[in-house]
Design an enzyme around this catalytic site. Structure first.
Site, PDB file in Angstrom:
ATOM      1  N   ARG A  11       2.513  14.065  13.059  1.00 24.71           N
ATOM      2  CA  ARG A  11       3.019  13.790  11.715  1.00 24.71           C
ATOM      3  C   ARG A  11       2.939  15.023  10.808  1.00 24.71           C
ATOM      4  O   ARG A  11       2.290  15.017   9.764  1.00 24.71           O
ATOM      5  CB  ARG A  11       2.247  12.621  11.084  1.00 24.71           C
ATOM      6  CG  ARG A  11       2.384  11.342  11.878  1.00 24.71           C
ATOM      7  CD  ARG A  11       2.185  10.116  11.049  1.00 24.71           C
ATOM      8  NE  ARG A  11       0.804   9.847  10.760  1.00 24.71           N
ATOM      9  CZ  ARG A  11       0.372   8.805  10.065  1.00 24.71           C
ATOM     10  NH1 ARG A  11       1.226   7.945   9.565  1.00 24.71           N
ATOM     11  NH2 ARG A  11      -0.893   8.615   9.838  1.00 24.71           N
ATOM     12  N   ARG A  39      -8.520   0.369   4.555  1.00 27.47           N
ATOM     13  CA  ARG A  39      -7.535   1.289   3.989  1.00 27.47           C
ATOM     14  C   ARG A  39      -6.209   0.578   3.728  1.00 27.47           C
ATOM     15  O   ARG A  39      -5.425   1.027   2.889  1.00 27.47           O
ATOM     16  CB  ARG A  39      -7.300   2.477   4.926  1.00 27.47           C
ATOM     17  CG  ARG A  39      -8.471   3.426   5.048  1.00 27.47           C
ATOM     18  CD  ARG A  39      -8.125   4.635   5.907  1.00 27.47           C
ATOM     19  NE  ARG A  39      -6.827   5.156   5.519  1.00 27.47           N
ATOM     20  CZ  ARG A  39      -5.815   5.393   6.357  1.00 27.47           C
ATOM     21  NH1 ARG A  39      -5.967   5.153   7.639  1.00 27.47           N
ATOM     22  NH2 ARG A  39      -4.678   5.871   5.924  1.00 27.47           N
ATOM     23  N   LYS A  99       0.829  -1.208   0.000  1.00 27.73           N
ATOM     24  CA  LYS A  99       0.000   0.000   0.000  1.00 27.73           C
ATOM     25  C   LYS A  99       0.863   1.258   0.000  1.00 27.73           C
ATOM     26  O   LYS A  99       0.680   2.164  -0.817  1.00 27.73           O
ATOM     27  CB  LYS A  99      -0.919   0.017   1.220  1.00 27.73           C
ATOM     28  CG  LYS A  99      -1.713   1.316   1.379  1.00 27.73           C
ATOM     29  CD  LYS A  99      -2.458   1.375   2.697  1.00 27.73           C
ATOM     30  CE  LYS A  99      -1.596   1.923   3.794  1.00 27.73           C
ATOM     31  NZ  LYS A  99      -2.024   3.229   4.327  1.00 27.73           N
ATOM     32  N   ASN A 100       1.813   1.319   0.926  1.00 34.53           N
ATOM     33  CA  ASN A 100       2.616   2.535   1.061  1.00 34.53           C
ATOM     34  C   ASN A 100       3.499   2.777  -0.152  1.00 34.53           C
ATOM     35  O   ASN A 100       3.795   3.929  -0.492  1.00 34.53           O
ATOM     36  CB  ASN A 100       3.464   2.471   2.335  1.00 34.53           C
ATOM     37  CG  ASN A 100       2.621   2.604   3.595  1.00 34.53           C
ATOM     38  OD1 ASN A 100       1.496   3.097   3.545  1.00 34.53           O
ATOM     39  ND2 ASN A 100       3.147   2.159   4.713  1.00 34.53           N
ATOM     40  N   ASP A 142       4.730   0.147  12.117  1.00 25.15           N
ATOM     41  CA  ASP A 142       3.451  -0.345  11.598  1.00 25.15           C
ATOM     42  C   ASP A 142       3.191  -1.813  11.953  1.00 25.15           C
ATOM     43  O   ASP A 142       2.144  -2.359  11.605  1.00 25.15           O
ATOM     44  CB  ASP A 142       3.382  -0.172  10.078  1.00 25.15           C
ATOM     45  CG  ASP A 142       3.006   1.245   9.671  1.00 25.15           C
ATOM     46  OD1 ASP A 142       2.605   2.027  10.544  1.00 25.15           O
ATOM     47  OD2 ASP A 142       3.104   1.570   8.479  1.00 25.15           O
ATOM     48  N   CYS A 179      -4.834   8.795   9.713  1.00 24.50           N
ATOM     49  CA  CYS A 179      -5.014   8.190  11.030  1.00 24.50           C
ATOM     50  C   CYS A 179      -4.607   9.152  12.144  1.00 24.50           C
ATOM     51  O   CYS A 179      -3.667   9.916  12.001  1.00 24.50           O
ATOM     52  CB  CYS A 179      -4.168   6.915  11.146  1.00 24.50           C
ATOM     53  SG  CYS A 179      -4.797   5.521  10.204  1.00 24.50           S
TER      54      CYS A 179
END
Length: 421
Positions: A123, A400, A22-23, A308, A118
């Protein structure tokens, strides 16, 4: 609103295919804005965040076509007709800020909303902005938007990140490919997603050296072309599903898994007593009936233990033999799953950036609520090993970042279902 029902059902056995990252995909997709020619991504994950990035790119004038049940994304940005990334789209996902560098590099101006995502800490995007300023960008924050321009185009420069930032490294790397002259990024992120982006950009004609190290050098070119690029395996999905047999017992092969993507994580699992074996198809994770041992974990930038995977690892350590200490050094507020695990009988004490986990013999099913993407799957993992039924609410976070999680876990013997209502 959907919920996930999980009932402890014993050891897991079989195979789980691991999707593209995903990232990585969310970073590769904005790279289409750097070229008039087509960019095709294969091994793309089928996730709601990918659909959000698709919507954002289309709003800027890019053409994005999903093929082969979403596993192939064909993109073309030959006609960028809008230079404003609106809040209504950007607020859904932090990765939206990654359109700023490419737009600025190719078009010379862009207006991008400050992003959402999120709720796991501040961040901020200041490192993105400072890196672009080092390349000659003129930036102004106004009414929640970044107004950016580069009169005469971006120019090569040297920027040292005060702290390692994956997203800021990605934004600066893309912007530098079309900047005039040489750019040197110091204290750059080393994650596999950075390496994957550099490989894709190189296929498009970029001149990049040093990806995977803390110093990346980019020689700007006049234009980039098209390319076809496979998205790297999702190391976070890989680690998550490796934990399923670790927490339940059993033997599961993770198809497409690569140990080099999760080496620090593998070492911790092995210290806990879990067997990991490399195969031609991926990785096998095997645990017999004995309890795992307690281990201490500290999250760090790659190649360290991934933040993560911290929530998922905590779920495993809740039933370990002994006491574990988890230290979160990347994001503040990332122990929000702990109170939910405590509802399931876990013994956890959180003090600032440290969580002390006293292993219990068994967790018990309970209604719990997901607070973010990784927390949601940690509660599912806990439910797999708990007595009785666990109901995980607010699982929109899950979609997601995880592709067909119920289907993949059912395939190895888990008792899990999604309930709508």
């Amino acid at each position: 609103m959907d919920s996930i029902l999980v009932t402890g059902n014993g050891p897991l056995n079989g195979q789980i295919p691991i999707a593209g990252a995903k990232n990585a995909c969310l970073t590769l997709m904005p790279a289409t804005l750097l070229s008039e020619e087509p960019l095709t991504l294969t091994n793309a994950p089928r996730l709601s965040d990918i659909r959000t990035m698709t919507e954002l790119l289309q709003s800027l004038g890019a053409e994005v076509t999903s093929m082969q049940d979403g596993k192939v994304l064909a993109m073309s940005s030959h006609d960028i007709n809008n230079h404003r990334a609106d809040y209504d789209i950007v607020r859904k996902m932090r990765a939206s800020i990654l359109v700023l560098g490419p737009m600025l590099a190719r078009e010379g101006h862009a207006v991008v909303s400050l992003p959402g995502g999120c709720a796991i800490g501040a961040r901020p995007v200041d490192l993105h902005l400072k890196a672009l300023e080092a390349l000659g960008a003129e930036l102004e924050l106004k009414d929640g938007y970044v107004h950016a321009k580069a009169v005469g185009g971006l120019k090569g420069g040297t920027f040292e990140f005060p702290i390692v930032s994956v997203g800021a490294t990605e934004n600066a790397l893309m912007a530098a490919t079309l900047a005039k002259g040489t750019t040197v990024l110091k204290n750059a992120a080393r994650e596999p997603e950075i390496v994957d982006l550099a490989h894709c950009l190189r296929r498009m004609g970029a001149q990049i050296d040093g990806e995977g190290t803390s110093t990346i050098t980019i020689q700007g070119v006049d234009r980039l072309g098209g390319a076809t690029h496979p998205v790297v395996t999702d190391r976070i999905e890989l680690g998550t599903f490796m934990l399923a047999p670790a927490i339940c017992g059993g033997r599961v092969e993770l198809l497409g898994g690569r140990r080099d993507l999760v080496e620090a994580f593998c070492l911790k699992l092995e210290q806990a007593g879990v067997h990991i074996e490399e195969t031609e198809k991926g990785l096998i994770v095997d645990r017999n009936g004995s309890r795992v041992k307690a281990v201490d974990v500290t999250t760090e930038p790659f190649p360290g233990f991934p933040t993560d995977l911290q929530a998922q690892m905590m779920a495993l350590l809740c039933t370990a033999d002994g006491t574990s200490v988890l230290e979160e050094k990347i994001f503040e507020n990332r122990f929000m799953h702990a109170p939910e695990l405590i509802r399931m009988g876990a013994s956890i004490d959180v003090q600032g950036g440290h969580a002390t986990v006293h292993g219990v013999e068994k967790l018990k099913g309970a209604p719990v609520m997901a607070t973010d993407l990784r927390a949601s799957v940690s509660l599912i993992l806990a439910g797999l090993a708990a007595e009785g039924e666990t109901v995980v609410n607010r699982v929109y976070h899950l979609d997601r970042g995880y592709e067909r999680v119920e289907e993949k876990l059912e395939g190895v013997g888990a008792k899990i279902e999604r309930v709508t209502g």
